[in-house]
Enzyme design. Structure first.
Site, PDB file in Angstrom:
ATOM      1  NE  ARG A 110      -2.387  -1.296   3.594  1.00 57.66           N
ATOM      2  CZ  ARG A 110      -2.083  -0.425   4.552  1.00 57.66           C
ATOM      3  NH1 ARG A 110      -2.291   0.875   4.363  1.00 57.66           N
ATOM      4  NH2 ARG A 110      -1.565  -0.830   5.700  1.00 57.66           N
ATOM      5  CE  LYS A 165      -5.725  -0.745   6.349  1.00 50.11           C
ATOM      6  NZ  LYS A 165      -5.696  -1.827   7.365  1.00 50.11           N
ATOM      7  CG  HIS A 200      -7.224  -3.887  11.348  1.00 49.13           C
ATOM      8  ND1 HIS A 200      -6.002  -3.286  11.164  1.00 49.13           N
ATOM      9  CD2 HIS A 200      -7.258  -4.920  10.460  1.00 49.13           C
ATOM     10  CE1 HIS A 200      -5.331  -3.903  10.223  1.00 49.13           C
ATOM     11  NE2 HIS A 200      -6.081  -4.904   9.790  1.00 49.13           N
ATOM     12  CB  SER A 227      -1.574  -5.521   8.036  1.00 44.12           C
ATOM     13  OG  SER A 227      -2.878  -5.097   7.733  1.00 44.12           O
ATOM     14  CE  LYS A 280      -5.738  -8.016  11.579  1.00 41.55           C
ATOM     15  NZ  LYS A 280      -4.337  -7.607  11.271  1.00 41.55           N
ATOM     16  CB  THR A 281      -4.552 -14.225   8.616  1.00 43.72           C
ATOM     17  OG1 THR A 281      -5.076 -12.991   8.105  1.00 43.72           O
ATOM     18  CG2 THR A 281      -4.964 -15.356   7.693  1.00 43.72           C
ATOM     19  CG  ASP A 334      -7.700  -7.778   7.963  1.00 47.37           C
ATOM     20  OD1 ASP A 334      -6.776  -7.719   8.796  1.00 47.37           O
ATOM     21  OD2 ASP A 334      -7.895  -6.905   7.105  1.00 47.37           O
ATOM     22  NE  ARG A 377      -0.499  -9.217   2.521  1.00 48.88           N
ATOM     23  CZ  ARG A 377      -1.212  -8.828   3.558  1.00 48.88           C
ATOM     24  NH1 ARG A 377      -2.304  -9.470   3.899  1.00 48.88           N
ATOM     25  NH2 ARG A 377      -0.824  -7.791   4.281  1.00 48.88           N
TER      26      ARG A 377
END
Length: 530
Positions: A186, A331, A350, A368, A372-373, A387, A452
């Site tokens: 990003r 996002k 988030h 990120s 979390k995943t 997420d 990803r």
């Protein structure tokens, strides 16, 4: 001796009365019996040309959708109209989305791939009168057709990507490998939010804020640039989908893009509508114009590079120029939910989320890259989402319809569910694979460390569909503590939880952000909003 000799089908060699040159017997081609000998006995195909034969290979089907436990009810307004009229209404809505704000009509749009021309296709456009058309005149884009590839299936998007997008390949597992171009993460320094009378008081501006302002005029300049680029193409991809599994607070989104990669990415990441829901879709609540292959004009006010990601909350629109990184769309929609949901007294989070067999829900807050995943994808618990979530009076609900997992150093032993989810339909971004076997090397970082995988949530075997749950019982704050300030694990009191929630101690995860090259300390207030 009459008609003696070997048979060849229904043809015979005759020795008497039918001698040819050099004394050889002639072949009699007339049928002496009524028996027929063929290699097959199937009925001949009902086609006179190869094109007709190819058309018989496919049959009409419903649009691909996210699995639902309950089927939506079709609205009475759509029961009363024909399929032709319904498709015309869809095209008129898309033409309105692609309309320039300075011209009298939207582009002429027609459904289908321009490479597969079909007789009888009718172009549709809409008229609007925001400006006097005599002041601006007619443009070339108003004279051409723009083909709309609407809510294509993964198989159709595979075909488009492999045929037209360089760098697209099918890997050994069946996933689609793609490249996001020069940007592999990003670009937060190039993200802008329109500051108007309403957002001036509702959003956080100034030092330390992620919101960088732009004015309405500059947004419209970039919007016009993006729309003109999309209308100049022979075809564009349009996805009509949903955000938020809570039906009371669901948001309709439309994504207009130029790449099959982007369309498949959003197909996976947003909630896929049923055919009945698609018929009732109507006008979207929010629209993304992804013209990432085309740069912004860096001489335009507020622009600092050839990349610009612009969010206009009043118009409910987002424009992407100069970056093909698909994560900007994900996002951007999350930013929209951060704005819309608190207005409904709903907390947007988030976080990852899963649920035990006894209904105990756990939330995993964190930026990120903090896990979390990985932590929410636990084969001993039901996955609600990895997420983005909403926490309302009804409980928790996933915002998305898919998962976006980091692939660097991914292994089957450590993360078997994510490994097995990388199959046909999954998008693999910027990974490296063997040129012969197409086996992916997840340890390879030659393109980027931010590799990803984007896959539908139902690719996880224990995903909870619909992705909703009761109020959380456990809250876990994940911090990327690169400086060793915090102990590895701490059980917090209510007051401590509130303190760390507000202070938001963490370190910036480098592989996410395009311009960073070293660790830096961050204090991210309300960590789940980032």
């Amino acid at each position: 001796m009459a008609n003696s000799g070997g048979e060849n089908g229904d043809l015979k060699y005759a020795r008497i009365g039918s001698i040819g040159r050099h004394g050889l017997p002639k072949i009699q081609t007339h049928h002496e019996t009524k028996e027929v000998c063929h290699d097959d006995t199937a009925t001949p195909v009902k086609a006179k040309t190869m094109d007709e034969l190819h058309s018989l290979q496919k049959k009409r089907s419903s649009q691909p959708s996210t699995p639902h436990t309950a089927t939506g009810q079709q609205g009475s307004a759509f029961n009363a109209i024909s399929e032709e009229d319904r498709q015309k209404q869809q095209l008129q809505s898309i033409s309105a989305s692609l309309a320039s704000l300075t011209r009298e009509t939207g582009p002429k749009v027609v459904r289908g791939d321009p490479a597969r021309k079909t007789d009888g296709q009718k172009a549709v456009h809409v008229e609007h009168h925001l400006y006097d058309s005599a002041l601006f005149g007619l443009s070339d884009s108003a004279l051409k057709f723009t083909h709309i590839l609407y809510n294509l299936s993964p198989a159709e998007l595979y075909e488009q990507a492999i045929k037209y997008e360089k760098g697209s390949f099918i890997t050994a597992s069946g996933a689609l490998a793609t490249l996001s171009g020069a940007k592999t993460g990003r670009s937060p320094r190039d993200k802008r939010v329109v500051k108007d009378e309403e957002t001036e008081t509702e959003l956080w501006w100034g030092k330390g804020s992620p919101n960088i302002e732009m004015d309405e005029h500059t947004f419209l300049v970039n919007r016009e640039r993006a729309v003109d680029y999309l209308n100049s193409l022979d075809k564009v991809f349009v996805n009509d989908q949903f955000l938020n599994w809570d039906p009371e607070h669901r948001i309709k989104v439309r994504i207009v893009s130029a790449r099959a990669y982007h369309s498949l990415f959003m197909h996976n990441m947003c909630i896929r509508p049923t055919p009945e829901e698609l018929e009732e879709f109507g006008t979207p609540d929010f629209t993304i114009y992804n013209a990432g292959q085309f740069p912004c004009n860096r001489y335009t006010h507020y622009m600092t590079s050839s990349t610009s990601i612009d969010l206009n909350l009043a118009r409910r629109e987002m424009v992407i120029l100069g970056t093909q990184y698909a994560g900007e769309m994900k996002k951007g929609l999350f930013s929209v939910m951060h704005y819309l949901m608190p207005k409904r007294r709903i907390l947007s989070l988030h976080s990852g989320c899963n649920m035990g067999k006894d209904g105990d829900v756990a939330l995993f807050f964190g930026l990120s890259g903090t896990g979390k995943t990985t932590l929410s994808t636990d084969h001993n618990r039901y996955l609600i989402g990895d997420d983005e979530h909403c926490w309302s009076d009804n409980g928790v609900s996933n915002i998305e319809g898919g998962c976006y997992a980091k692939c660097i150093d991914l292994s089957k032993d450590k993360e078997p569910d994510i490994w097995n989810a990388i199959k046909f339909g999954t998008v693999l971004e910027n990974i490296v694979f063997d040129e012969h076997t197409r086996d992916v090397d997840y340890s390879e970082k030659s393109v980027t460390e931010n590799t990803r995988a984007a896959y539908p949530i139902e690719y996880i075997p224990n995903a909870k569909i619909p992705c909703v749950g009761p109020h959380p019982k456990n809250v876990i704050l994940l911090a990327c503590d690169a400086f060793g300030v915090l102990p590895p694990v701490s059980k917090l009191s209510l007051a401590q939880t509130m303190y760390h929630f507000i202070s938001g101690y963490t370190a910036l995860v480098l592989i996410q952000i395009e311009f960073h090259s070293k660790f830096s300390l961050l204090l991210v207030a309300c960590i789940e909003f980032c």
